[in-house]
Scaffold this motif. Structure first.
Motif, mmCIF file in Angstrom:
data_model
loop_
_atom_site.group_PDB
_atom_site.id
_atom_site.type_symbol
_atom_site.label_atom_id
_atom_site.label_comp_id
_atom_site.label_asym_id
_atom_site.label_seq_id
_atom_site.Cartn_x
_atom_site.Cartn_y
_atom_site.Cartn_z
ATOM 1 N N CYS A 124 0.831 -1.211 0.000
ATOM 2 C CA CYS A 124 0.000 0.000 0.000
ATOM 3 C C CYS A 124 0.864 1.260 0.000
ATOM 4 C CB CYS A 124 -0.929 0.011 1.216
ATOM 5 S SG CYS A 124 -2.281 -1.188 1.091
ATOM 6 N N LEU A 125 2.051 1.156 0.609
ATOM 7 C CA LEU A 125 2.954 2.307 0.664
ATOM 8 C C LEU A 125 3.791 2.431 -0.609
ATOM 9 C CD1 LEU A 125 4.139 2.083 4.374
ATOM 10 C CD2 LEU A 125 2.501 3.687 3.393
ATOM 11 N N GLY A 126 3.551 1.526 -1.557
ATOM 12 C CA GLY A 126 4.213 1.656 -2.854
ATOM 13 C C GLY A 126 5.323 0.666 -3.119
ATOM 14 N N ALA A 127 5.575 -0.252 -2.215
ATOM 15 C CA ALA A 127 6.641 -1.236 -2.436
ATOM 16 C C ALA A 127 6.232 -2.210 -3.533
ATOM 17 C CB ALA A 127 6.939 -1.989 -1.145
ATOM 18 N N ARG A 128 7.140 -2.508 -4.430
ATOM 19 C CA ARG A 128 6.866 -3.475 -5.477
ATOM 20 C C ARG A 128 7.079 -4.891 -4.947
ATOM 21 N NH1 ARG A 128 9.794 0.468 -8.394
ATOM 22 N NH2 ARG A 128 11.706 -0.761 -8.107
ATOM 23 N N ALA A 129 6.458 -5.851 -5.638
ATOM 24 C CA ALA A 129 6.589 -7.251 -5.209
ATOM 25 C C ALA A 129 8.052 -7.680 -5.217
ATOM 26 C CB ALA A 129 5.761 -8.157 -6.121
ATOM 27 N N SER A 130 8.829 -7.231 -6.214
ATOM 28 C CA SER A 130 10.242 -7.603 -6.301
ATOM 29 C C SER A 130 11.027 -7.076 -5.109
ATOM 30 C CB SER A 130 10.849 -7.080 -7.598
ATOM 31 O OG SER A 130 10.755 -5.663 -7.661
ATOM 32 N N GLN A 131 10.651 -5.888 -4.601
ATOM 33 C CA GLN A 131 11.349 -5.333 -3.443
ATOM 34 C C GLN A 131 11.010 -6.107 -2.180
ATOM 35 O OE1 GLN A 131 9.834 -1.341 -3.906
ATOM 36 N NE2 GLN A 131 11.768 -0.595 -4.795
ATOM 37 N N VAL A 132 9.746 -6.508 -2.037
ATOM 38 C CA VAL A 132 9.366 -7.314 -0.876
ATOM 39 C C VAL A 132 10.040 -8.687 -0.956
ATOM 40 C CG1 VAL A 132 7.447 -8.337 0.385
ATOM 41 C CG2 VAL A 132 7.166 -6.105 -0.703
ATOM 42 N N MET A 133 10.072 -9.264 -2.168
ATOM 43 C CA MET A 133 10.721 -10.575 -2.345
ATOM 44 C C MET A 133 12.194 -10.493 -1.983
ATOM 45 S SD MET A 133 8.923 -11.797 -5.909
ATOM 46 C CE MET A 133 10.039 -13.165 -6.133
ATOM 47 N N ARG A 134 12.814 -9.345 -2.242
ATOM 48 C CA ARG A 134 14.234 -9.186 -1.920
ATOM 49 C C ARG A 134 14.464 -9.338 -0.415
ATOM 50 N NH1 ARG A 134 16.721 -3.646 -3.671
ATOM 51 N NH2 ARG A 134 15.624 -4.278 -5.585
ATOM 52 N N ILE A 135 13.537 -8.822 0.395
ATOM 53 C CA ILE A 135 13.684 -8.912 1.858
ATOM 54 C C ILE A 135 13.742 -10.374 2.294
ATOM 55 C CG2 ILE A 135 12.548 -8.438 4.061
ATOM 56 C CD1 ILE A 135 11.297 -5.972 2.720
#
Length: 859
Positions: free
Chosen positions: A306-317
Motif C-alpha cells: 500500500c505504501l508503494g513497495a513493489r513485489a520484487s522489493q518485498v521478495m528481496r527482503i
C-alpha cells in the motif's frame, strides 16, 4: 476531480534497506529460524564431512604412497612367473634393483589338540630379511621380523587368537606342520595393497611357507613383487615391468592404490548423495518456515505494498532472509563436518590401520556451503513467488468477505508454483550431478527423490486423512486428551504433513538400507537351493584327488555326490589370427584377456547341454578342440569353427571351437568356461577343485577328517565365508546408517521448527485450557499425544515405503527371497515416535509455564 494519488515507491530501496528489514524480522523470529539453521547444518555437515574425509584419505594415499606400498613399485599377478619372466627379474637384480616376493593365499589352520577348532585363514608369506622396504610391521610383543618369523614360527592377527583361544607362545598346525605363534600382528604397512584383507590372518616367512607345503604348481594365489629403486629409475622400471607382465597390475609410489581409489570414489559419491538427502530435508524446513513466516507477515506485506513497495522489493527482503538461513546453516555445518571427519577413521580402522590428517578442506567447505545455500534458495522459490499474488485490499478485508476465486484464476496462479517445482527438480539434479560428476546419476537421483517425496506425501496424506476420520467418528470413545492431540495436527499453520514427510523420508531411507542388508545376508545364510554345494575343496593334486573325494564320499551328512573339476591356467593370445590386446577390449571382454581356467573332458559333463555346434566323439576324441560356455562365447563373439591361439606358461597351442555349451549355474563345472578335448592340455600343471552339499552341522567334522589326512587341501565351509562377508557388509552398513541418521535428525529438527512456528497459537490454547481448569499435566498429555501420533505416523509411512522399496530391490534387482520383517518396522515406528516427542518438547517446553493472567493482560 483528481483520482487517488499513487504513492511512489522509495527511490532508494536498495539491498541495505532490505537487509535492515530482514534482520529486524529475523531477530523477532529467532527461535524458529534457529531450528532451521541447525537442520541445514545437519545436511551440510554430513556432506562436507564425507567430502573432506575423502580428500584427506586421498592425500594421505599420495603422501604415504611408499609406506602403503612398502616399496617404490609393485607388480601383482595370480600365477608364478614364466621362465622368461624369471630370467628378466634376475637380470634386474644384477642391475642393483632390490626385489622381494610376497605370496598370499588361503589355507586351513588347526589347533594341536585334535578336538580343537579348525578355521580358514589368509596367509601372507614374506622374506623377513628384506620386507618391507618402507614402513614397519608392528608386532606385540615388540620384535623385528627376522626375530619373529623363522621356518617354524608365525605371527597372527588378534581375531585369530580369539577364535582359537590361543596366546602368543601357543602352537598351531598349518599344512600338517606345527608352528609356534611368536607374536601378534598389530599393523602392516601394505595391508591395503594385499588381496586378502579380511578374516583371520597369518604372517610367515617364505621358508615357513615351503615347510608347510601349501604351494604346488597350478595353485591359485596372489603373488606380489616389491621393488626398491632410485627415483630416477622409477619411470624406466615401470615401463619394463609393464612390458614384462602385460596382464599384471603394475603401480608405483606416485600412483595411489587403484582399487582403493576406485572404492573410495564410489563410496564418496554414494555417501555424498545420502548427505544431500539430509540437506534437502533441511531445505524443505527452510521452505516451510519461510512460508509460515510469510503467512504471519501478510499484513506487513500488504501495508508495504500500500505504501508503494513493489513485489520484487518485498521478495528481496525474504530472499535475503533465506540466504542468511542458508549461510548460517552452511557455516555451522562446516564446523560439524570436522566432527564427521574425525569419526570416519573409527569406521575403517579394522581394514585400514591408518589415520588421515583431519583438517578443514577449503574445497569441500566451499562446495558444501554453496550447495546448502543453493538448496535453501531452490526450495523457497514457491513461497517467495507467492508474494506476487498478495493483494493488499483482499488481505486487509479478509475478515469481512472471504475471497471467491474461479478455477481458471486459481490454475493461472498455480502455474508459477509448477514452474518452481520443475526448477527445484532440475536444481537438485544439477547438484547431484556436481557431486557425482555424472549427469546420468544426477538425473536418476532427482527422479528417484521426486518419486520418493511424492510417494511419502501421498502416504502421509492418506494416513492423516484416516486419522482425522477416526478422530471424528470415534470422538465419543476417546479421552479428551486424545481428541485434542489429534485435533492439534490440523491447527492452522501446523504444517503436519510437511513435518511428517521430512521425518518420514529419513526413516524410509535408513530402514530401506537396513532391510536390504538384513534380507540379503539372510538370503545368503539361508539353506542353499537343492543341489547347490555349500562346501568347496581347493588345491587337490592329481595324486591326492581320488583319496580326498573317496574320503568325502564316506562322510555322514552327505546330500549329494561330490563333484570335481581339474583346471589349468591358460590365456587367449589370438582369435582367428587377430591378437587379443587388453587395451582394445571393453567391459566384460577384459576378463578374458587375462588368465582363465580350462579343463579337459571326454564326455559331455553332467548338467551340461550343447546349444550350438557338436560335442566330440567320447570314444575317439580329437586333439585341439574346445567347447566354450555360452556366456564366454557371447562376450568374445565366438562361433564353432573359429580358431583360438592359447598360451600357458612357455607353451603355445591352437584349438578349434567345436561347440557352445550351457551348464547349470549351481554346478562346479559352470566355474570353468573352456573345456578342451582330452590330451590338449597334457603336460600342463593341473589343479583340482571340488564341491559337495552336506548337512551344515556336520561340515566341521568332515573338515577335520580331510585335514587330518590331507593337510594341504583347503576345505571352505560357506558358513565361514559368509561370516567374513557379513563382517564387511555390516561395517559398510554402519557407515551408511551413520550418514543417513543426519536425515532423521534433520527431520526431527524440522518438526521442532514447525512446533516453534505455532508457538503463539499454542500459548493461547494453553491459556484457554488452564482457564477452563486443565492442569499442567493434562496439557502436557495433550501435547505428548500430538507429538507421539505425528512421530508414529511418520514412522509408519517411512516403514511402509521402506518395506516396499526393499522388497523391490531384493526381489527384482538382487533376486533374493523377500519376506516381511516385522520387528525392524515396529522398532522404526516406536523410535520415530520417541524422537518426534523429544523434538516437539524441545520446542515447546516453555509454553507450559505460561500463566493465563499474564498472557490475557498482553492481549
Amino acid at each position: 476531480m483528481n483520482g487517488p494519488t499513487r504513492v511512489n515507491p522509495p527511490s532508494r530501496f536498495g539491498n541495505r534497506a532490505a537487509l535492515r528489514i530482514a534482520w529486524r524480522e529475523s531477530r523477532a523470529s529467532a527461535g524458529k529460524f534457529l531450528f532451521v539453521i541447525v537442520a541445514v547444518a545437519m545436511g551440510v555437515g554430513s556432506l562436507t564431512g564425507v567430502k573432506g574425509f575423502s580428500r584427506a584419505f586421498h592425500n594421505m594415499l599420495l603422501r604415504e604412497a611408499r609406506t602403503l606400498m612398502a616399496a617404490d613399485l609393485m607388480v601383482r599377478v595370480f600365477s608364478l612367473p614364466t621362465t622368461a619372466q624369471q630370467d628378466a627379474l634376475t637380470a634386474l637384480d644384477k642391475q642393483g634393483i632390490q626385489r622381494t616376493w610376497i605370496t598370499e593365499t588361503l589355507t586351513m589352520l588347526s589347533s594341536t589338540n585334535p578336538d580343537g577348532p579348525l578355521i580358514l585363514v589368509s596367509v601372507k608369506a614374506v622374506d623377513p630379511k628384506v620386507y618391507p622396504f618402507y614402513g614397519r610391521v608392528t608386532l606385540e610383543p615388540a620384535a623385528s621380523l627376522p626375530q619373529a618369523l623363522k621356518s617354524d614360527t608365525i605371527a597372527v592377527s588378534r581375531d585369530l587368537l580369539v577364535r582359537m583361544d590361543e596366546k602368543v607362545g601357543g602352537r598351531v598346525v598349518i599344512g600338517g606342520q606345527e608352528f609356534t605363534i611368536a607374536a601378534m600382528v598389530v599393523s602392516e604397512p601394505d595391508r591395503m595393497s594385499g588381496s586378502l584383507n579380511v578374516g583371520p590372518r597369518v604372517l610367515m616367512s617364505r621358508a615357513a611357507l615351503d615347510r608347510a607345503g601349501l604351494m604346488i604348481p597350478g595353485s591359485r594365489a596372489s603373488e606380489r613383487y616389491l621393488f626398491k629403486v632410485t627415483p630416477a629409475g622409477v619411470d624406466k622400471l615401470h615401463v619394463d615391468l609393464k612390458r614384462l607382465f602385460p596382464d599384471a597390475l603394475v603401480t608405483d609410489f606416485r600412483q595411489s592404490h587403484p582399487t582403493v581409489e576406485q572404492g573410495l570414489e564410489r563410496a564418496t559419491t554414494f555417501l555424498s548423495l545420502v548427505s544431500l538427502i539430509a540437506l534437502i530435508v533441511g531445505a524443505l524446513g527452510v521452505s516451510m518456515v519461510i512460508n509460515s513466516h510469510l503467512q504471519q507477515k501478510l499484513d506487513s506485506i500488504a501495508i508495504m505494498k500500500c505504501l508503494g513497495a513493489r513485489a520484487s522489493q518485498v521478495m528481496r527482503i525474504y530472499t535475503i532472509q533465506t540466504l542468511g538461513l542458508g549461510l548460517a546453516g552452511g557455516l555451522l555445518g562446516i564446523l560439524a563436518g570436522l566432527g564427521v571427519q574425525a569419526l570416519f577413521p573409527f569406521f575403517i580402522a579394522r581394514f585400514f590401520q591408518i589415520r588421515p590428517q583431519i583438517a578443514l578442506d577449503p574445497a569441500s567447505a566451499i562446495q558444501g556451503l554453496a550447495i546448502g545455500v543453493l538448496a535453501a534458495l531452490l526450495f523457497t522459490v514457491p513461497p517467495l513467488l507467492s508474494i506476487r499474488r498478495i493483494r493488499p485490499g483482499l488481505i486487509l478485508r479478509r475478515d469481512d468477505t472471504p475471497e471467491q476465486r474461479a478455477w481458471p484464476e486459481r490454475l493461472r496462479d498455480a502455474m508459477p508454483s509448477g514452474f518452481a517445482a520443475l526448477l527445484i527438480l532440475a536444481g537438485i539434479g544439477g547438484i547431484a550431478a556436481w557431486l557425482s560428476d555424472s549427469w546420468k546419476t544426477g538425473g536418476y537421483f532427482a527422479g528417484g527423490l521426486a518419486g520418493s517425496l511424492a510417494a511419502m506425501a501421498g502416504v502421509a496424506w492418506l494416513l492423516l486423512r484416516g486419522l482425522r476420520w477416526f478422530g471424528k467418528s470415534a470422538a465419543w470413545r476417546l479421552r479428551p486428551s486424545f481428541r485434542h492431540g489429534i485435533a492439534n495436527l490440523y491447527r492452522p499453520g501446523s504444517h503436519s504433513q510437511a513435518s511428517l514427510v521430512a521425518l518420514g523420508i529419513g526413516v524410509m531411507f535408513t530402514l530401506t538400507v537396513f532391510l536390504v542388508q538384513r534380507g540379503l545376508i539372510a538370503d545368503m545364510l539361508r539353506d542353499a537351493p537343492p543341489g547347490m554345494p555349500n562346501v568347496f575343496v581347493l588345491d587337490m593334486t592329481p595324486v591326492n584327488r581320488g583319496g580326498v573325494l573317496q574320503l568325502i564320499t564316506h562322510q555322514q551328512g552327505l546330500e549329494g555326490k561330490p563333484e570335481s573339476v581339474g583346471t589349468v591356467s591358460v590365456k587367449i593370445a589370438a582369435i582367428d589370427g587377430v591378437p587379443v590386446i587388453r587395451e582394445n577390449l571393453k567391459g566384460m571382454e577384459r576378463r578374458f584377456a587375462s588368465t582363465v581356467a580350462g579343463d579337459e573332458a571326454a564326455q559331455l559333463p553332467l548338467y551340461t547341454k550343447i546349444v550350438e555346434g557338436r560335442w566330440w566323439d567320447a570314444a575317439h576324441p580329437p586333439l585341439n578342440e574346445v567347447s566354450v560356455s555360452e556366456e564366454a562365447a557371447k562376450v568374445m563373439r565366438l562361433k564353432p569353427g573359429m580358431k583360438i591361439d592359447w598360451i600357458s606358461g612357455s607353451r603355445t597351442f591352437r584349438v578349434v571351437v567345436a561347440s557352445i555349451h550351457r551348464t547349470e549355474s549351481i554346478r562346479m563345472a559352470a566355474r570353468v568356461e573352456f573345456t578342451f578335448s582330452p590330451g590338449t592340455l597334457q603336460g600342463l600343471p593341473m589343479i583340482y577343485y571340488g564341491s559337495v552339499r552336506m548337512n551344515p552341522k556336520l561340515v566341521p567334522e568332515m573338515q577335520k577328517a580331510v585335514y587330518s589326512k590331507f593337510p594341504t587341501v583347503t576345505i571352505v565351509n560357506m558358513a565361514d565365508v559368509m561370516a567374513i562377508v557379513q563382517e564387511v557388509v555390516d561395517q559398510i552398513a554402519i557407515v551408511i546408517r551413520f550418514i543417513s541418521l543426519f536425515t532423521i535428525l534433520a527431520g526431527a529438527i524440522i518438526l521442532a521448527s514447525s512446533v516453534a512456528g505455532t508457538r503463539f497459537g499454542r500459548i493461547r490454547e494453553v491459556v484457554i485450557l488452564k482457564t477452563l481448569g486443565a492442569t499442567r499435566r493434562r496439557v502436557a498429555e495433550i501435547f505428548s499425544i500430538e507429538f507421539l501420533i505425528l512421530g508414529a505416523v511418520a514412522g509408519l509411512a517411512g516403514s511402509l515405503l521402506a518395506t516396499g522399496f526393499s522388497s523391490l530391490l531384493l526381489g527384482q534387482l538382487l533376486k533374493a527371497q523377500v519376506h516381511l520383517d516385522v520387528l525392524p518396522n515396529v522398532l522404526a515406528v516406536v523410535l520415530t515416535a520417541v524422537i518426534a516427542n523429544l523434538a516437539g518438547w524441545l520446542a515447546s517446553l516453555r509454553i507450559l509455564s505460561q500463566r493465563p493472567l499474564e498472557v490475557l493482560r498482553e492481549q
